[in-house]
Design a protein around this motif. Sequence first.
Motif, short mmCIF file in Angstrom:
data_model
loop_
_atom_site.label_atom_id
_atom_site.label_comp_id
_atom_site.label_asym_id
_atom_site.label_seq_id
_atom_site.Cartn_x
_atom_site.Cartn_y
_atom_site.Cartn_z
N LEU A 1 0.83 -1.21 0.00
CA LEU A 1 0.00 0.00 0.00
C LEU A 1 0.86 1.26 0.00
O LEU A 1 0.50 2.27 -0.62
N CYS A 2 2.00 1.19 0.66
CA CYS A 2 2.91 2.34 0.67
C CYS A 2 3.44 2.60 -0.73
O CYS A 2 3.51 3.76 -1.18
N TYR A 3 3.83 1.55 -1.44
CA TYR A 3 4.31 1.73 -2.82
C TYR A 3 3.21 2.30 -3.70
O TYR A 3 3.46 3.16 -4.56
N LEU A 4 1.98 1.82 -3.52
CA LEU A 4 0.86 2.34 -4.28
C LEU A 4 0.69 3.84 -4.07
O LEU A 4 0.56 4.61 -5.02
N TYR A 5 0.69 4.24 -2.80
CA TYR A 5 0.50 5.66 -2.50
C TYR A 5 1.69 6.48 -2.99
O TYR A 5 1.52 7.56 -3.55
N ARG B 1 -0.38 8.03 8.58
CA ARG B 1 -0.03 9.29 7.91
C ARG B 1 1.48 9.53 8.00
O ARG B 1 2.08 10.07 7.06
N GLU B 2 2.07 9.13 9.09
CA GLU B 2 3.51 9.32 9.25
C GLU B 2 4.28 8.53 8.19
O GLU B 2 5.19 9.05 7.54
N ARG B 3 3.92 7.26 8.01
CA ARG B 3 4.62 6.48 7.01
C ARG B 3 4.29 6.97 5.60
O ARG B 3 5.16 6.99 4.72
N ALA B 4 3.05 7.35 5.37
CA ALA B 4 2.64 7.82 4.05
C ALA B 4 3.50 8.98 3.58
O ALA B 4 3.79 9.12 2.39
N SER B 5 3.95 9.81 4.52
CA SER B 5 4.79 10.96 4.16
C SER B 5 6.14 10.52 3.59
O SER B 5 6.82 11.31 2.92
N ARG B 6 6.52 9.26 3.82
CA ARG B 6 7.80 8.75 3.32
C ARG B 6 7.63 7.81 2.12
O ARG B 6 8.61 7.31 1.58
N CYS B 7 6.38 7.54 1.73
CA CYS B 7 6.14 6.52 0.72
C CYS B 7 6.63 6.91 -0.66
O CYS B 7 7.04 6.04 -1.45
N GLY B 8 6.62 8.20 -0.98
CA GLY B 8 7.16 8.61 -2.27
C GLY B 8 8.63 8.25 -2.37
O GLY B 8 9.09 7.74 -3.40
N GLU B 9 9.36 8.50 -1.31
CA GLU B 9 10.78 8.16 -1.28
C GLU B 9 10.98 6.65 -1.32
O GLU B 9 11.88 6.15 -2.02
N GLU B 10 10.15 5.90 -0.59
CA GLU B 10 10.27 4.43 -0.61
C GLU B 10 10.01 3.89 -2.01
O GLU B 10 10.73 3.01 -2.50
N TRP B 11 8.96 4.39 -2.65
CA TRP B 11 8.62 3.94 -3.99
C TRP B 11 9.75 4.22 -4.98
O TRP B 11 10.19 3.34 -5.72
N ARG B 12 10.25 5.46 -4.97
CA ARG B 12 11.31 5.81 -5.92
C ARG B 12 12.58 5.03 -5.66
O ARG B 12 13.28 4.62 -6.59
N GLY B 13 12.88 4.76 -4.39
CA GLY B 13 14.07 4.01 -4.06
C GLY B 13 14.01 2.59 -4.58
O GLY B 13 14.98 2.09 -5.18
N MET B 14 12.89 1.92 -4.37
CA MET B 14 12.81 0.53 -4.82
C MET B 14 12.68 0.46 -6.33
O MET B 14 13.24 -0.44 -6.98
N ARG B 15 11.97 1.40 -6.95
CA ARG B 15 11.85 1.43 -8.40
C ARG B 15 13.21 1.62 -9.06
O ARG B 15 13.58 0.91 -10.00
#
Length: 269
Positions: A218-222, A240-254
Amino acid sequence: MYAGIASALLTLSAGACGPSATSSLPEDDEGRPAPRAGFSVRYELPAAPDRANAAFLRGHRVMEQGATDVNEFVRAGAVAVVGRSCGGEGSAYDPEARRIEICYDDVAQERELFEGAGVRPADVEVAAVLAETFFHEAGHAFVDLLGLELDDRAEEDAADQFAALMLIRRGAAGERQLRVAAREYELSAAAGDAGTAGQEAGVRDEHSSHLVRASNHLCYLYGADPTRNTDLVGTKLLSRERASRCGEEWRGMRDAWQKRLASVAAASD
């Protein structure tokens, strides 16, 4: 080649749902010669209890569509994708044979899980989970092809990330499938199953917990599309706290997978 892969990773295209599950039973394709490169699909004759499950898998073209998606990235060493009766062992990647095995009996297991949660019919959900399973095992195949030195947990996490990446790449349709896969992990956690549906019992402790895997998806989706997936924020699986970091998580794994796939492409040129 790297630029082509990067473009593919950033281009979102919706996938087809496939034909009805009323397709005829698969023939035994074992004698068919496999291509020298890329992912190729074949089916083994099902055991009697798996006939309807095998027809479902072929009818929804889960393996064919998944193989096509992967082959659009890169053609490396040949990987066979085999539909077969597994007797409850669970779908897996065999590095010695370089073969992904997708189990007919997984269809029944996933259907039981979703129908137990009140989802009837559960055809769409079962197909979505099998698509995520296919891409997870494809992630293992690429770890093998790349010769990456990852411990068991790191490899499982990388395979989950590859599955999320490939489904997100399908656009809105793939995002819906990834949501279903996250729901499957949530249902499995609620059912008290210590392992992951579709995985062999002997290796279940190598995975992150069901709820962690659901939360990561769900974090990667967001992170990939906050506008389309804003409803995920503030839920029990995505704070909400984790969601604020999800863009970075998604870009890192991508980006990590982008570099890995570019390496395979370069080796195959």
